[in-house]
Structures are given as C-alpha cells and as structure tokens.
Design a protein around this motif. Structure first.
Motif, PDB file in Angstrom:
ATOM      1  N   ALA A 138      -9.395   3.591 -16.105  1.00  0.00           N
ATOM      2  CA  ALA A 138      -9.883   2.757 -15.620  1.00  0.00           C
ATOM      3  C   ALA A 138      -9.170   1.249 -15.404  1.00  0.00           C
ATOM      4  N   ALA A 139      -8.267   1.753 -16.282  1.00  0.00           N
ATOM      5  CA  ALA A 139      -7.665   0.163 -16.267  1.00  0.00           C
ATOM      6  C   ALA A 139      -6.684  -0.087 -14.633  1.00  0.00           C
ATOM      7  N   HIS A 140      -6.302   1.514 -14.228  1.00  0.00           N
ATOM      8  CA  HIS A 140      -5.790   1.395 -13.231  1.00  0.00           C
ATOM      9  C   HIS A 140      -6.391   1.244 -11.890  1.00  0.00           C
ATOM     10  N   GLU A 141      -7.308   2.282 -11.764  1.00  0.00           N
ATOM     11  CA  GLU A 141      -7.926   1.745 -11.119  1.00  0.00           C
ATOM     12  C   GLU A 141      -8.571   0.589 -10.704  1.00  0.00           C
ATOM     13  N   SER A 142      -8.989  -0.443 -11.589  1.00  0.00           N
ATOM     14  CA  SER A 142      -8.974  -1.838 -11.767  1.00  0.00           C
ATOM     15  C   SER A 142      -7.425  -2.245 -11.295  1.00  0.00           C
ATOM     16  N   THR A 143      -6.198  -2.007 -11.638  1.00  0.00           N
ATOM     17  CA  THR A 143      -5.206  -2.604 -10.799  1.00  0.00           C
ATOM     18  C   THR A 143      -4.661  -2.154  -9.364  1.00  0.00           C
ATOM     19  N   VAL A 144      -4.604  -0.789  -9.087  1.00  0.00           N
ATOM     20  CA  VAL A 144      -4.998  -0.657  -7.975  1.00  0.00           C
ATOM     21  C   VAL A 144      -5.479  -0.899  -7.022  1.00  0.00           C
ATOM     22  N   ARG A 145      -7.019  -1.613  -6.655  1.00  0.00           N
ATOM     23  CA  ARG A 145      -7.922  -2.088  -6.500  1.00  0.00           C
ATOM     24  C   ARG A 145      -6.921  -4.099  -5.878  1.00  0.00           C
ATOM     25  N   MET A 146      -6.902  -4.835  -7.492  1.00  0.00           N
ATOM     26  CA  MET A 146      -6.315  -5.585  -7.779  1.00  0.00           C
ATOM     27  C   MET A 146      -4.784  -6.460  -6.461  1.00  0.00           C
ATOM     28  N   PHE A 147      -3.976  -5.348  -7.220  1.00  0.00           N
ATOM     29  CA  PHE A 147      -2.765  -5.179  -6.415  1.00  0.00           C
ATOM     30  C   PHE A 147      -2.980  -4.490  -4.528  1.00  0.00           C
ATOM     31  N   LYS A 148      -3.761  -3.871  -4.063  1.00  0.00           N
ATOM     32  CA  LYS A 148      -4.026  -3.942  -2.940  1.00  0.00           C
ATOM     33  C   LYS A 148      -4.286  -4.841  -1.851  1.00  0.00           C
ATOM     34  N   GLU A 149      -5.535  -5.688  -2.816  1.00  0.00           N
ATOM     35  CA  GLU A 149      -5.997  -6.501  -2.567  1.00  0.00           C
ATOM     36  C   GLU A 149      -4.174  -7.903  -2.095  1.00  0.00           C
ATOM     37  N   ALA A 150      -4.016  -8.152  -3.385  1.00  0.00           N
ATOM     38  CA  ALA A 150      -3.156  -8.796  -3.140  1.00  0.00           C
ATOM     39  C   ALA A 150      -1.867  -8.118  -2.422  1.00  0.00           C
ATOM     40  N   SER A 151      -1.523  -7.754  -1.947  1.00  0.00           N
ATOM     41  CA  SER A 151      -0.484  -6.814  -0.732  1.00  0.00           C
ATOM     42  C   SER A 151      -0.915  -7.321   0.606  1.00  0.00           C
ATOM     43  N   LYS A 152      -2.439  -7.350   0.964  1.00  0.00           N
ATOM     44  CA  LYS A 152      -2.968  -7.805   2.483  1.00  0.00           C
ATOM     45  C   LYS A 152      -3.304  -9.150   2.496  1.00  0.00           C
ATOM     46  N   SER A 153      -3.437  -9.560   1.257  1.00  0.00           N
ATOM     47  CA  SER A 153      -4.556 -11.663   1.995  1.00  0.00           C
ATOM     48  C   SER A 153      -3.661 -12.462   0.889  1.00  0.00           C
ATOM     49  N   ALA A 154      -2.535 -11.951  -0.326  1.00  0.00           N
ATOM     50  CA  ALA A 154      -2.001 -13.092  -0.950  1.00  0.00           C
ATOM     51  C   ALA A 154      -1.292 -14.008  -0.325  1.00  0.00           C
ATOM     52  N   ALA A 161       4.697  -9.089  -1.286  1.00  0.00           N
ATOM     53  CA  ALA A 161       5.412  -8.052  -0.903  1.00  0.00           C
ATOM     54  C   ALA A 161       6.385  -7.491  -2.640  1.00  0.00           C
ATOM     55  N   PHE A 162       5.540  -8.058  -3.684  1.00  0.00           N
ATOM     56  CA  PHE A 162       5.803  -7.434  -4.989  1.00  0.00           C
ATOM     57  C   PHE A 162       4.310  -6.801  -5.202  1.00  0.00           C
ATOM     58  N   ALA A 163       3.448  -7.391  -4.787  1.00  0.00           N
ATOM     59  CA  ALA A 163       2.185  -6.737  -5.097  1.00  0.00           C
ATOM     60  C   ALA A 163       2.462  -4.485  -3.899  1.00  0.00           C
ATOM     61  N   ALA A 164       2.843  -4.758  -2.948  1.00  0.00           N
ATOM     62  CA  ALA A 164       2.638  -3.984  -2.091  1.00  0.00           C
ATOM     63  C   ALA A 164       3.749  -2.975  -2.711  1.00  0.00           C
ATOM     64  N   ASN A 165       5.069  -4.182  -3.320  1.00  0.00           N
ATOM     65  CA  ASN A 165       6.732  -2.988  -4.151  1.00  0.00           C
ATOM     66  C   ASN A 165       5.589  -1.997  -5.438  1.00  0.00           C
ATOM     67  N   HIS A 166       5.027  -2.611  -5.729  1.00  0.00           N
ATOM     68  CA  HIS A 166       4.510  -1.934  -6.952  1.00  0.00           C
ATOM     69  C   HIS A 166       3.058  -1.083  -6.858  1.00  0.00           C
ATOM     70  N   LEU A 167       2.776  -1.037  -5.549  1.00  0.00           N
ATOM     71  CA  LEU A 167       1.647  -0.231  -5.606  1.00  0.00           C
ATOM     72  C   LEU A 167       1.869   1.200  -5.533  1.00  0.00           C
ATOM     73  N   PRO A 168       2.406   1.764  -4.734  1.00  0.00           N
ATOM     74  CA  PRO A 168       2.075   3.298  -4.817  1.00  0.00           C
ATOM     75  C   PRO A 168       2.809   3.784  -6.200  1.00  0.00           C
ATOM     76  N   ALA A 169       3.628   3.134  -7.946  1.00  0.00           N
ATOM     77  CA  ALA A 169       3.972   3.403  -8.995  1.00  0.00           C
ATOM     78  C   ALA A 169       2.476   3.105  -9.388  1.00  0.00           C
ATOM     79  N   GLN A 172       0.578   6.672  -8.163  1.00  0.00           N
ATOM     80  CA  GLN A 172       0.802   7.250  -9.153  1.00  0.00           C
ATOM     81  C   GLN A 172       0.154   7.298 -10.205  1.00  0.00           C
ATOM     82  N   HIS A 173       0.015   6.180 -11.314  1.00  0.00           N
ATOM     83  CA  HIS A 173      -0.368   5.851 -12.358  1.00  0.00           C
ATOM     84  C   HIS A 173      -1.313   6.169 -12.566  1.00  0.00           C
ATOM     85  N   LEU A 174      -2.168   6.090 -11.210  1.00  0.00           N
ATOM     86  CA  LEU A 174      -3.836   6.614 -11.269  1.00  0.00           C
ATOM     87  C   LEU A 174      -4.180   7.943 -11.750  1.00  0.00           C
TER      88      LEU A 174
END
Length: 187
Positions: A138-154, A161-169, A172-174
């Motif tokens: 649950a935490a990683h599903e939410s975090t992945v959504r948050m980082f995807k959104e920030a990687s597109k709309s920050a 860039a921070f959000a996009a760089n950490h999204l793949p990891a 993978q955690h999910l």
C-alpha cells in the motif's frame, strides 16, 4: 487470549482506516509556508517534498520495527533493503529541499504515526502480513503514484528530476513488496 484478540482487531482496524495515509496532503510546516511566501516553490512542489519525506520516514521506521519484530527471513531482507534505499533517498531529498530553502518533515504524519503504533502492537504472522500489505504494497503504491505525478507536473525542474530519477527504484520496491506479500500470505 481475549486481550490479544482485542489488540489484533484494534490494530487491524487502525491499519485499515489509514489506507490513504501515504498520499495525503499534509499541513505545510513553517518553513514550507515561508518558502511559499517567498515564491521559491509552488504549493504542490512543497506538498510533494513534505509527503515524500514523511512517507520515507514511515518506511524507515516500519522497516526498523520489522527487523526487531519479525523472524521471517524474507520480511527481514525486504526491511533491510527498504531502510538502505529510503535513507539514501531521504538524504538526497534533504539536500534538494535545503537547496530550495525548505526543511522537510522530521517525522511521519500523525496518521502515519498511528499506523506505526498499530503495526508495533502486532507480532508473528500478523505483523508480517500487516507489514507486507501496508508498508510494502500500500505505501509503495501510493508513493509510486506520488512520484509519477511529481515527475510529470512538478514546476521546479530539480524536483521533477528527483521524482523521475527515483521512480524506477520505487516501482521495483512495489514489485518486491507484492512478491513478499504473496510469500507471507502463503506461509
């Protein structure tokens, strides 16, 4: 036994009641409000920094708890990886935030703290299942959504860039968390 049953049921209710804990907007800290007043970062960018910091802290604390509580080798291996990765991510987030004149949260949100306390009330397979479900999946599903959104709309390019760089990891955690949840569920 009745008291243990009450603790387990109460903890399960608390865990279930906090399904959106990780993606909630937090009340910006004083630093966030002053950074916004200065126009340095948008409110959404500040919200992302705050939520990412709190989510990371929650994962670190819950994973440390898992290392102290669980006897399951898969849970302990996952927890060790989460601690290592999320500490590194938190340090990078702190440097980024500092460069923007902002100090991120130093502790999980109040709802996340409640969830951590509920998790701490569990042990054995109850703990392993709650940890893998809530902190893992649950935490990683939410975090992945948050980082995807920030990687597109920050609005800030460094935050984007921070959000996009950490999204793949995080993705993978999910996947690791889903695998762990399946193992724990079938034991």
């Amino acid at each position: 036994m009745p008291r243990l049953h009450i603790i387990i049921v109460g903890a399960a209710l608390l865990l279930g009641a906090s399904t959106t804990v990780y993606a909630q907007a937090s009340t910006p800290s004083t630093e966030a409000q002053s950074a916004k007043a200065d126009g340095a970062l948008s409110g959404r960018d500040l919200e992302f920094l705050e939520d990412a910091a709190q989510s990371g802290l929650t994962e670190i604390e819950a994973s440390r708890l898992a290392q102290q509580t669980s006897t399951n080798s898969d849970v302990n291996a996952f927890a060790a990886q989460m601690i290592k990765d999320h500490i590194r991510m938190r340090e990078e987030l702190a440097r980024l935030a500092a460069s923007k004149g902002y100090t991120p949260a130093a502790e999980p949100s109040l709802l996340q703290q409640v969830e951590l306390k509920a998790l701490a009330a569990l042990n054995g397979e109850w703990f392993d299942k709650a940890y893998s479900d809530r902190i893992g999946v649950a935490a990683h599903e939410s975090t992945v959504r948050m980082f995807k959104e920030a990687s597109k709309s920050a609005q800030d390019p460094d935050i984007k860039a921070f959000a996009a760089n950490h999204l793949p990891a995080l993705e993978q955690h999910l996947e690791m968390a889903r695998d762990l949840e399946n193992k724990v569920r079938n034991e």
